[in-house]
Design a protein around this motif. Structure first.
Motif: not given
Length: 184
Positions: A41-44, A47-50, A120-121, A183-184
């Motif tokens: 499930v996307p997470c900000s 976002k680069g991974v998605f 993501s933490w 964020g990555i």
């Protein structure tokens, strides 16, 4: 007649390029270690991974990505893939880990379907939205309670971070968790 000028597109700021590079390297490292599928499930913060997985090019060219509507669904899909012989990984926010605990404890952990989790933490510091404060503060304790071996992702050493995470569960007896703070 006037000369037509080709517009110059400025290079992205170094911070953006570094995040993109870390995301590409993360996907490449998982693929190099045999990961065949990603779901989540996307997470900000991821976002680069998605974006990399959705593009399906570069390091993501050899893997399959299945978007998921909920984190527990993603863990269930990954468990099915693992049972069928695939090598999946799951992406989620740490709040989604809460949704996933029932699936993890009643399926994955008891049947030794230890798929890597990329979490993501959110809320690890005071700079995030208030709804992430409690799970952010307690994430490491939660992972310890369920014996989920974790590694904190270092974007400066992205490939080695993935290696350390997966090596920590090479015995096949634990679920590895890669925690992404930035964020990555």
């Amino acid at each position: 007649m006037t000369d037509v000028q080709t517009p110059t597109i400025p290079a992205p700021p170094a911070a953006v390029a570094d995040r993109d590079s870390a995301a590409l390297t993360l996907v490449r490292a998982f693929a190099d270690r045999g990961t065949t599928h990603f779901t989540g499930v996307p997470c900000s913060l991821l976002k680069g991974v998605f974006r990399t997985l959705e593009a399906g090019t570069g390091p993501a060219a050899g893997v399959t990505y299945f978007p998921a509507p909920r984190e527990d669904s993603a863990v269930g899909v990954a468990a099915g893939l693992a049972a069928a012989g695939a090598r999946p990984a799951v992406l989620m926010q740490n709040s989604g880990l809460g949704y996933s605990l029932n699936v993890l404890t009643s399926l994955n952990l008891i049947y030794d379907l230890h798929v890597p989790l990329i979490v993501s933490w959110r809320g690890h510091d005071a700079g995030d939205a208030v709804e992430h404060d409690i799970i952010g503060r307690e994430l490491l304790n939660l992972l310890a309670v369920f014996d989920l071996r974790h590694t904190v992702f270092d974007p400066e050493d992205a490939y080695a971070s993935v290696e350390r995470c997966l090596d920590a569960a090479d015995d096949g007896l634990a679920t590895p968790v890669l925690i992404v703070k930035e964020g990555i």
